[in-house]
Write a protein that holds these residues in place. Structure first.
Motif, PDB file in Angstrom:
ATOM      1  N   ALA A  85     -49.094  32.845 -62.979  1.00  0.00           N
ATOM      2  CA  ALA A  85     -49.919  31.922 -61.912  1.00  0.00           C
ATOM      3  C   ALA A  85     -50.003  30.505 -62.760  1.00  0.00           C
ATOM      4  O   ALA A  85     -49.829  29.414 -62.071  1.00  0.00           O
ATOM      5  CB  ALA A  85     -51.132  32.710 -61.711  1.00  0.00           C
ATOM      6  N   THR A  86     -50.499  30.607 -63.909  1.00  0.00           N
ATOM      7  CA  THR A  86     -50.960  29.379 -64.834  1.00  0.00           C
ATOM      8  C   THR A  86     -49.699  28.613 -64.685  1.00  0.00           C
ATOM      9  O   THR A  86     -49.419  27.427 -64.710  1.00  0.00           O
ATOM     10  CB  THR A  86     -51.565  29.914 -66.096  1.00  0.00           C
ATOM     11  N   VAL A  87     -48.516  29.158 -65.509  1.00  0.00           N
ATOM     12  CA  VAL A  87     -47.325  28.517 -65.689  1.00  0.00           C
ATOM     13  C   VAL A  87     -46.776  28.034 -64.537  1.00  0.00           C
ATOM     14  O   VAL A  87     -46.299  26.628 -64.406  1.00  0.00           O
ATOM     15  CB  VAL A  87     -46.436  29.366 -66.266  1.00  0.00           C
ATOM     16  N   LYS A  88     -46.738  28.881 -63.262  1.00  0.00           N
ATOM     17  CA  LYS A  88     -46.283  28.099 -61.850  1.00  0.00           C
ATOM     18  C   LYS A  88     -46.888  27.078 -61.484  1.00  0.00           C
ATOM     19  O   LYS A  88     -46.134  26.084 -61.070  1.00  0.00           O
ATOM     20  CB  LYS A  88     -46.179  29.411 -61.140  1.00  0.00           C
ATOM     21  N   THR A  89     -48.221  27.207 -61.617  1.00  0.00           N
ATOM     22  CA  THR A  89     -48.994  25.929 -60.824  1.00  0.00           C
ATOM     23  C   THR A  89     -48.895  24.715 -61.579  1.00  0.00           C
ATOM     24  O   THR A  89     -48.498  23.507 -61.382  1.00  0.00           O
ATOM     25  CB  THR A  89     -50.341  26.419 -60.765  1.00  0.00           C
ATOM     26  N   SER A  90     -48.928  24.768 -63.066  1.00  0.00           N
ATOM     27  CA  SER A  90     -48.430  23.710 -63.862  1.00  0.00           C
ATOM     28  C   SER A  90     -47.039  23.100 -63.743  1.00  0.00           C
ATOM     29  O   SER A  90     -46.837  21.789 -63.539  1.00  0.00           O
ATOM     30  CB  SER A  90     -48.616  24.020 -65.400  1.00  0.00           C
ATOM     31  N   LEU A  91     -46.120  23.812 -63.622  1.00  0.00           N
ATOM     32  CA  LEU A  91     -45.027  23.702 -63.393  1.00  0.00           C
ATOM     33  C   LEU A  91     -44.465  22.740 -62.162  1.00  0.00           C
ATOM     34  O   LEU A  91     -44.000  21.869 -61.951  1.00  0.00           O
ATOM     35  CB  LEU A  91     -43.768  24.822 -63.668  1.00  0.00           C
ATOM     36  N   ALA A  92     -45.199  23.326 -61.200  1.00  0.00           N
ATOM     37  CA  ALA A  92     -44.856  22.876 -59.727  1.00  0.00           C
ATOM     38  C   ALA A  92     -45.470  21.499 -59.714  1.00  0.00           C
ATOM     39  O   ALA A  92     -45.217  20.505 -59.071  1.00  0.00           O
ATOM     40  CB  ALA A  92     -45.708  23.642 -58.560  1.00  0.00           C
ATOM     41  N   ASP A  93     -46.560  21.246 -60.282  1.00  0.00           N
ATOM     42  CA  ASP A  93     -47.439  19.757 -60.453  1.00  0.00           C
ATOM     43  C   ASP A  93     -46.343  18.920 -61.143  1.00  0.00           C
ATOM     44  O   ASP A  93     -46.109  17.670 -60.812  1.00  0.00           O
ATOM     45  CB  ASP A  93     -48.519  19.902 -61.067  1.00  0.00           C
ATOM     46  N   SER A 151     -44.731  31.081 -54.079  1.00  0.00           N
ATOM     47  CA  SER A 151     -45.488  30.182 -54.054  1.00  0.00           C
ATOM     48  C   SER A 151     -45.033  28.911 -54.757  1.00  0.00           C
ATOM     49  O   SER A 151     -45.757  27.827 -54.456  1.00  0.00           O
ATOM     50  CB  SER A 151     -46.809  30.733 -54.644  1.00  0.00           C
ATOM     51  N   LEU A 152     -44.169  29.108 -55.667  1.00  0.00           N
ATOM     52  CA  LEU A 152     -43.641  27.955 -56.231  1.00  0.00           C
ATOM     53  C   LEU A 152     -43.055  27.162 -55.302  1.00  0.00           C
ATOM     54  O   LEU A 152     -43.243  25.452 -55.238  1.00  0.00           O
ATOM     55  CB  LEU A 152     -42.810  28.196 -57.318  1.00  0.00           C
ATOM     56  N   ALA A 153     -42.254  27.568 -54.300  1.00  0.00           N
ATOM     57  CA  ALA A 153     -41.578  26.771 -53.382  1.00  0.00           C
ATOM     58  C   ALA A 153     -42.610  26.345 -52.468  1.00  0.00           C
ATOM     59  O   ALA A 153     -42.431  25.138 -51.963  1.00  0.00           O
ATOM     60  CB  ALA A 153     -40.845  27.574 -52.639  1.00  0.00           C
ATOM     61  N   TRP A 154     -43.721  26.953 -52.072  1.00  0.00           N
ATOM     62  CA  TRP A 154     -44.831  26.543 -50.955  1.00  0.00           C
ATOM     63  C   TRP A 154     -45.450  25.513 -51.705  1.00  0.00           C
ATOM     64  O   TRP A 154     -45.692  24.521 -50.854  1.00  0.00           O
ATOM     65  CB  TRP A 154     -45.540  27.468 -50.693  1.00  0.00           C
ATOM     66  N   THR A 155     -45.690  25.186 -53.071  1.00  0.00           N
ATOM     67  CA  THR A 155     -46.526  24.308 -53.607  1.00  0.00           C
ATOM     68  C   THR A 155     -45.732  23.087 -53.475  1.00  0.00           C
ATOM     69  O   THR A 155     -46.418  21.918 -53.349  1.00  0.00           O
ATOM     70  CB  THR A 155     -46.676  24.748 -55.262  1.00  0.00           C
ATOM     71  N   ALA A 187     -40.483  14.005 -59.130  1.00  0.00           N
ATOM     72  CA  ALA A 187     -40.152  13.554 -57.870  1.00  0.00           C
ATOM     73  C   ALA A 187     -40.596  12.253 -57.377  1.00  0.00           C
ATOM     74  O   ALA A 187     -40.017  11.591 -56.594  1.00  0.00           O
ATOM     75  CB  ALA A 187     -40.224  14.950 -56.766  1.00  0.00           C
ATOM     76  N   GLU A 188     -42.109  12.151 -57.620  1.00  0.00           N
ATOM     77  CA  GLU A 188     -42.710  10.849 -57.184  1.00  0.00           C
ATOM     78  C   GLU A 188     -42.272   9.613 -58.107  1.00  0.00           C
ATOM     79  O   GLU A 188     -42.661   8.552 -57.771  1.00  0.00           O
ATOM     80  CB  GLU A 188     -44.321  10.926 -57.536  1.00  0.00           C
ATOM     81  N   GLY A 189     -41.497   9.882 -59.045  1.00  0.00           N
ATOM     82  CA  GLY A 189     -40.922   8.807 -60.063  1.00  0.00           C
ATOM     83  C   GLY A 189     -41.945   8.380 -61.032  1.00  0.00           C
ATOM     84  O   GLY A 189     -41.794   7.280 -61.522  1.00  0.00           O
ATOM     85  N   LYS A 190     -42.815   9.050 -61.516  1.00  0.00           N
ATOM     86  CA  LYS A 190     -43.835   8.716 -62.251  1.00  0.00           C
ATOM     87  C   LYS A 190     -42.815   8.583 -63.846  1.00  0.00           C
ATOM     88  O   LYS A 190     -42.358   9.649 -64.288  1.00  0.00           O
ATOM     89  CB  LYS A 190     -44.919   9.677 -62.634  1.00  0.00           C
TER      90      LYS A 190
END
Length: 301
Positions: free
Chosen positions: A121-129, A286-290, A135-138
């Motif tokens: 859960a921790t790694v997935k949420t951080s990775l999704a962000d 949830s990774l795809a959903w995030t 993707a936002e081009g930061k």
């Protein structure tokens, strides 16, 4: 000279009327009766002790179902010739064999499902962000924002969702663990388990996501986007919560339709898989959903 009548009666009283052989027989009879009574008492005592032991064994068996005995932890080396076992199964963790370091790593999700859930859960949420920020081009990652998502993944998705999915749902649906650990062929025949499968899907999509997940998500999102110049100690959390709930009320119909379109079929798969695999599979979906949610609401101010 023979005694007179009165003298004869006195002698009859003073002298024994039985012979020595008859006295011996009577003594032996009395001794036999005493020994028989002792044997009966011994049998009764043994029967009572056996009954007490049987009751104690049954009580210990019932107690072990509620609270398994604690066993001292043992250090195990993976370089052994005999396969090692993970320990007694509790219906969630699985008793599996491993005989190497790779086997210990590969079987870790089955043997330690709670810890696996927190890590994933921790790694997935951080990775999704991080994926969304890319993707936002930061040009540079916003690590403060990522830290909030990581904390959210650890606290809510890692710990709180374990309570919801494993502790709470398995109480509301008592056939859930048994059904999830059956083979697919047995699942097709288990009517009670199928009913609990549908109940868990309904609880998750129409109660948990609608009334818990989305409010928490909007609160964290509003907390991230709030003006942090005043510091966390001066932040008006009540105002943040009211603003977050206002945005959720505006978007609740669209958000929940997106959620249900993915998670109703996803939950049917998640709750049908083995219990140790439930939350890792949930996090994979949830990774795809995030990422969908971030694309849907991430740029919304």
């Amino acid at each position: 000279r023979e005694p007179s009548g009165s003298g004869r009666g006195l002698l009859c009283i003073l002298l024994p009327t039985t012979s020595p052989s008859q006295a011996r027989d009577e003594t032996q009879t009395n001794t036999g009766r005493k020994q028989e009574r002792k044997r009966e008492r011994a049998k009764t005592l043994v029967a009572t002790m056996l009954r007490i032991a049987s009751n104690a064994r049954n009580f210990a068996g019932r107690s072990s179902l509620c609270r398994p005995p604690c066993e001292p932890a043992k250090r195990r080396s993976c370089q052994v010739t005999k396969p090692l076992r993970a320990g007694k199964s509790d219906g969630i963790s699985v008793d599996v064999e491993y005989n190497s370091l790779w086997g210990q790593i590969a079987t870790f999700p089955k043997r330690r499902p709670f810890m696996t859930n927190i890590i994933v859960a921790t790694v997935k949420t951080s990775l999704a962000d991080l994926i969304v920020q890319t993707a936002e081009g930061k040009k540079e990652y916003d690590w403060k924002r990522n830290g909030v998502f990581t904390a959210f993944g650890f606290a809510y998705l890692g710990i709180a969702q374990w309570f919801i999915y494993v502790s709470l749902f398995t109480r509301l649906c008592p056939n859930a663990i048994r059904f999830s650990n059956l083979s697919w062929a047995e699942k097709l025949k288990d009517r009670a388990g199928q009913i609990d499968l549908v109940k868990q899907t309904i609880y998750d999509n129409f109660i948990h996501y609608t009334f818990v997940y989305f409010p928490v998500f909007y609160f964290f999102k509003e907390l991230i986007q709030a003006d942090s110049s005043k510091g966390m100690e001066n932040m008006d959390f009540k105002a943040v919560g009211e603003k977050a709930m206002g945005k959720y009320w505006k978007n609740c119909v669209t958000d929940n339709f997106y959620m249900w379109s993915l998670w109703i079929p996803g939950d049917l798969l998640v709750y049908a898989c083995p219990i140790w695999m439930r939350l890792p599979l949930n996090h994979a979906i949830s990774l795809a959903w995030t990422m969908i949610l971030s694309n849907l609401r991430g740029n919304e101010k």
